[in-house]
Design a protein around this motif. Sequence first.
Motif, PDB file in Angstrom:
ATOM      1  N   GLY A 258      37.861  63.420  48.481  1.00 36.39           N
ATOM      2  CA  GLY A 258      37.120  62.171  48.330  1.00 36.39           C
ATOM      3  C   GLY A 258      37.599  61.181  47.404  1.00 36.39           C
ATOM      4  N   TYR A 259      38.321  61.660  46.273  1.00 32.15           N
ATOM      5  CA  TYR A 259      39.059  60.740  45.394  1.00 32.15           C
ATOM      6  C   TYR A 259      40.365  60.114  46.011  1.00 32.15           C
ATOM      7  N   ASP A 260      41.110  60.954  47.049  1.00 31.02           N
ATOM      8  CA  ASP A 260      42.202  60.474  47.783  1.00 31.02           C
ATOM      9  C   ASP A 260      41.526  59.377  48.533  1.00 31.02           C
ATOM     10  N   VAL A 261      40.624  59.425  49.200  1.00 32.76           N
ATOM     11  CA  VAL A 261      39.995  58.352  50.184  1.00 32.76           C
ATOM     12  C   VAL A 261      39.859  57.071  49.170  1.00 32.76           C
ATOM     13  N   LEU A 262      39.131  57.430  48.030  1.00 31.44           N
ATOM     14  CA  LEU A 262      38.872  56.074  47.377  1.00 31.44           C
ATOM     15  C   LEU A 262      40.065  55.554  46.996  1.00 31.44           C
ATOM     16  N   ILE A 263      40.925  56.230  46.610  1.00 30.46           N
ATOM     17  CA  ILE A 263      42.388  55.702  45.811  1.00 30.46           C
ATOM     18  C   ILE A 263      43.062  54.751  46.974  1.00 30.46           C
ATOM     19  N   ASN A 264      43.019  55.520  48.390  1.00 30.74           N
ATOM     20  CA  ASN A 264      43.777  54.801  49.401  1.00 30.74           C
ATOM     21  C   ASN A 264      42.910  53.467  49.673  1.00 30.74           C
ATOM     22  N   ALA A 265      41.802  53.764  49.801  1.00 31.69           N
ATOM     23  CA  ALA A 265      40.860  52.259  50.162  1.00 31.69           C
ATOM     24  C   ALA A 265      41.152  51.306  49.079  1.00 31.69           C
ATOM     25  N   LEU A 266      41.026  51.779  47.716  1.00 25.95           N
ATOM     26  CA  LEU A 266      41.169  50.742  46.777  1.00 25.95           C
ATOM     27  C   LEU A 266      42.742  50.138  46.758  1.00 25.95           C
ATOM     28  N   ALA A 267      43.522  50.890  47.039  1.00 21.20           N
ATOM     29  CA  ALA A 267      45.156  50.509  47.207  1.00 21.20           C
ATOM     30  C   ALA A 267      45.110  49.384  48.356  1.00 21.20           C
ATOM     31  N   VAL A 268      44.932  49.778  49.356  1.00 18.81           N
ATOM     32  CA  VAL A 268      44.751  48.880  50.657  1.00 18.81           C
ATOM     33  C   VAL A 268      44.158  47.553  50.467  1.00 18.81           C
ATOM     34  N   SER A 269      43.047  47.774  49.893  1.00 18.22           N
ATOM     35  CA  SER A 269      42.216  46.674  49.672  1.00 18.22           C
ATOM     36  C   SER A 269      42.773  45.571  48.645  1.00 18.22           C
ATOM     37  N   ILE A 270      43.459  46.279  47.382  1.00 22.38           N
ATOM     38  CA  ILE A 270      43.970  45.442  46.547  1.00 22.38           C
ATOM     39  C   ILE A 270      45.286  44.653  47.185  1.00 22.38           C
ATOM     40  N   ILE A 271      46.072  45.521  47.894  1.00 22.12           N
ATOM     41  CA  ILE A 271      47.133  44.949  48.276  1.00 22.12           C
ATOM     42  C   ILE A 271      46.906  43.697  49.295  1.00 22.12           C
ATOM     43  N   GLY A 272      45.908  43.862  50.267  1.00 24.79           N
ATOM     44  CA  GLY A 272      45.745  43.160  51.279  1.00 24.79           C
ATOM     45  C   GLY A 272      44.987  41.905  50.648  1.00 24.79           C
ATOM     46  N   GLY A 273      44.337  41.907  49.442  1.00 32.66           N
ATOM     47  CA  GLY A 273      43.434  40.797  48.944  1.00 32.66           C
ATOM     48  C   GLY A 273      42.087  41.122  49.407  1.00 32.66           C
TER      49      GLY A 273
ATOM     50  N   HIS B 269      55.748  64.512  48.615  1.00 26.91           N
ATOM     51  CA  HIS B 269      55.086  64.315  47.338  1.00 26.91           C
ATOM     52  C   HIS B 269      54.976  62.872  46.927  1.00 26.91           C
ATOM     53  N   TRP B 270      56.177  62.167  47.460  1.00 22.10           N
ATOM     54  CA  TRP B 270      56.294  60.782  46.906  1.00 22.10           C
ATOM     55  C   TRP B 270      55.261  59.790  47.520  1.00 22.10           C
ATOM     56  N   THR B 271      54.411  60.477  48.627  1.00 18.67           N
ATOM     57  CA  THR B 271      53.711  59.416  49.402  1.00 18.67           C
ATOM     58  C   THR B 271      52.509  58.434  48.700  1.00 18.67           C
ATOM     59  N   MET B 272      52.073  59.477  47.624  1.00 15.64           N
ATOM     60  CA  MET B 272      51.205  58.806  46.594  1.00 15.64           C
ATOM     61  C   MET B 272      51.731  57.676  45.780  1.00 15.64           C
ATOM     62  N   ILE B 273      52.982  57.854  45.509  1.00 13.77           N
ATOM     63  CA  ILE B 273      53.385  56.712  44.509  1.00 13.77           C
ATOM     64  C   ILE B 273      53.707  55.632  45.167  1.00 13.77           C
ATOM     65  N   VAL B 274      53.926  55.742  46.442  1.00 11.58           N
ATOM     66  CA  VAL B 274      54.540  54.307  47.468  1.00 11.58           C
ATOM     67  C   VAL B 274      53.217  53.201  47.136  1.00 11.58           C
ATOM     68  N   SER B 275      52.088  53.779  47.161  1.00 16.67           N
ATOM     69  CA  SER B 275      50.954  52.824  47.017  1.00 16.67           C
ATOM     70  C   SER B 275      50.847  52.023  45.813  1.00 16.67           C
ATOM     71  N   LEU B 276      51.300  53.071  44.425  1.00 18.73           N
ATOM     72  CA  LEU B 276      51.051  52.619  43.209  1.00 18.73           C
ATOM     73  C   LEU B 276      52.246  51.321  43.477  1.00 18.73           C
ATOM     74  N   VAL B 277      53.607  51.859  43.450  1.00 19.99           N
ATOM     75  CA  VAL B 277      54.820  50.717  43.375  1.00 19.99           C
ATOM     76  C   VAL B 277      54.143  49.643  44.214  1.00 19.99           C
ATOM     77  N   ALA B 278      53.604  49.802  45.502  1.00 20.82           N
ATOM     78  CA  ALA B 278      53.313  48.529  46.318  1.00 20.82           C
ATOM     79  C   ALA B 278      52.113  47.804  45.644  1.00 20.82           C
ATOM     80  N   ILE B 279      51.085  48.428  44.987  1.00 20.48           N
ATOM     81  CA  ILE B 279      50.177  47.489  44.163  1.00 20.48           C
ATOM     82  C   ILE B 279      50.783  46.783  43.114  1.00 20.48           C
TER      83      ILE B 279
END
Lengths: 290, 307
Positions: free
Chosen positions: A215-230, A258-268
């Motif tokens: 549940g937390y992962d989905v929220l984080i992914n949703a947040l990350a993608v939405s922030i990056i997309g605008g 292991h590094w996949t979660m960090i990708v979105s942080l760096v992208a953000i």
Amino acid sequence: MLLGTIIYAVINSVILILMSIGFNLTFGISGISNFAYGALYILAAFVTWMLIQLVGLPYLASALISIFFTAFIGALMYRFILMRVRGQVLSEVIATFGIGLAILEFFRYLGFVGVEYALPVFIDESFMVGDVYVDAQRMLIVAAGIVLVILLWLFVHYTSTGLAFRGIAQDERTALTFGMDSDRIATLSVSLGAGLAAIAATVIIPLGTISVSQGYDVLINALAVSIIGGLGSTGGVIVASLLVGFAQRFTDTYIGSHWTMIVSLVAILLVLVIKPSGIYGKQKELEERI
Amino acid sequence: MLYLAAPRLIPAAAFIVLPLILGPYWQRVLLSVAVFALLAISWDILAQTGMVSLGQALFFGMGAYCSGILNHYFGISPFLAIPLAAFLGGVICTLLLMPVLRLRGVYFTMVTLIVPLMIERVIEATKIFGGTEGISGLAVLPSKWLELYILMAALAAALFGFRRMMTSDYGLVLTGIKDNDRSVMNAGINIYWFKIQALFIAGSVGAFAGAMMTHVYRFVGMPVFALDYSILPIAAVMVGGPGSFAGAVLGAFILVPLSEALRALGGLRIVFYGVFLVIFVVGLPEGIFHFISRKYSQFERWTEVDK
């Protein structure tokens, strides 16, 4: 190897689109950032599981019931809690986060942890694309993602409710003078967002098991993608999902899983430094960010 | 005279007397009350500057890891490691969040929620600093009285010091950024520089709490970035009353002992925090402290009618 990575990257991107489109829709229309989004996703998965295992309904029926149930919960959430704190961003965030926390931790408390909490796949087969094995469920996810985006586009552009959505999103005050009921639209938007989370859950979860931490992962992914997309832009979600999806899959293959979660942080961080409003964030750019 | 002094004297006296009269178990509880009160104060500083954070665990964890690393790898005594960790933790948190300082409102909140969870993953992936095992066997402070009184003194200093700071001109700028950052900008003030300072202050306070806790438990590991350290401080502020540090402390003094009493319920505690958050946000947005202080101000005007 490369073809496989690309195919799985596309699938990963579509999963990200499915995960984040509901969150983004709710935010885009009513400005409510639904931090209970991940919890609704898991709620839908568990309701489906319970209907199949305890009641004995077929998959499709239980999936439909759970989608409507989650959408209903979303509507209730708006009517009884969010409506009272509408417009106060801090209160909205904390209230939705509190609801999400309560739902997720309640499931954890009830002991819904383990391998047996899995949904069945629709079709248990796999195909060959080039020389890569792709199972039917993943194909179905891609199909569902594409169909959903097209349906959503048609809904928003060609139905009166959809047009009302866009009206409220663009200028709430002007929309009010045209007689659109802002609270009704906001209820619908939260409920539609919750429904989309449920659809994503029923389609994606058969790939693995249901777990509360997801549940937390989905929220984080949703947040990350939405922030990056605008935030609030559907085009932005699609582009950002492709970007993050490909980046994640390529890091997974060539660097380490292991590094996949960090990708979105760096992208953000990269996107925010270069263009703080996100890739497609034009509307509200000056008002709300920077 | 007492009417004016009592609200300040009672907490000050409580900070001195409470450690003496409580048993060993409740002294431990008091310790975590102080830690969560400090985290809640650090959250409130940020919130009063217009930066709502959902990731207090970032500050806590940074402080904990800095102090643990200084002690374990460099053999620095806790007396030096804790202040150093408070400073370093503040600096690192500020640097980490600096790229997103230009974001306002909910956008900032979203990023702060993500960062500590991601750092947890980084530590897991790179296996640095003990990886998933963490670092154990750290040095402790010489006596538990010292631990308790250092934390109590820090809490008193933070409570009264930051209250004073927020009423000074400096605090006025910070509150101004929350209320209307554009007009603060128009006054020729660089709001980003002030936001960075607020972030550093809040980060140091949180990091100090983390560093103290590390040396109490003699352990630092991935759990320091857990959601508990983000949620409980916010719940404390919401229950106590946002916008005044006293409310944050009051909330911590209510919620942490309550959570100890509810320990038998296990995971259900966090469910209660979630429900508390919702109830207080919707039902009593001003919090208990503002409610009490309003009632207290009305005492003066109470007169006997029947005579």
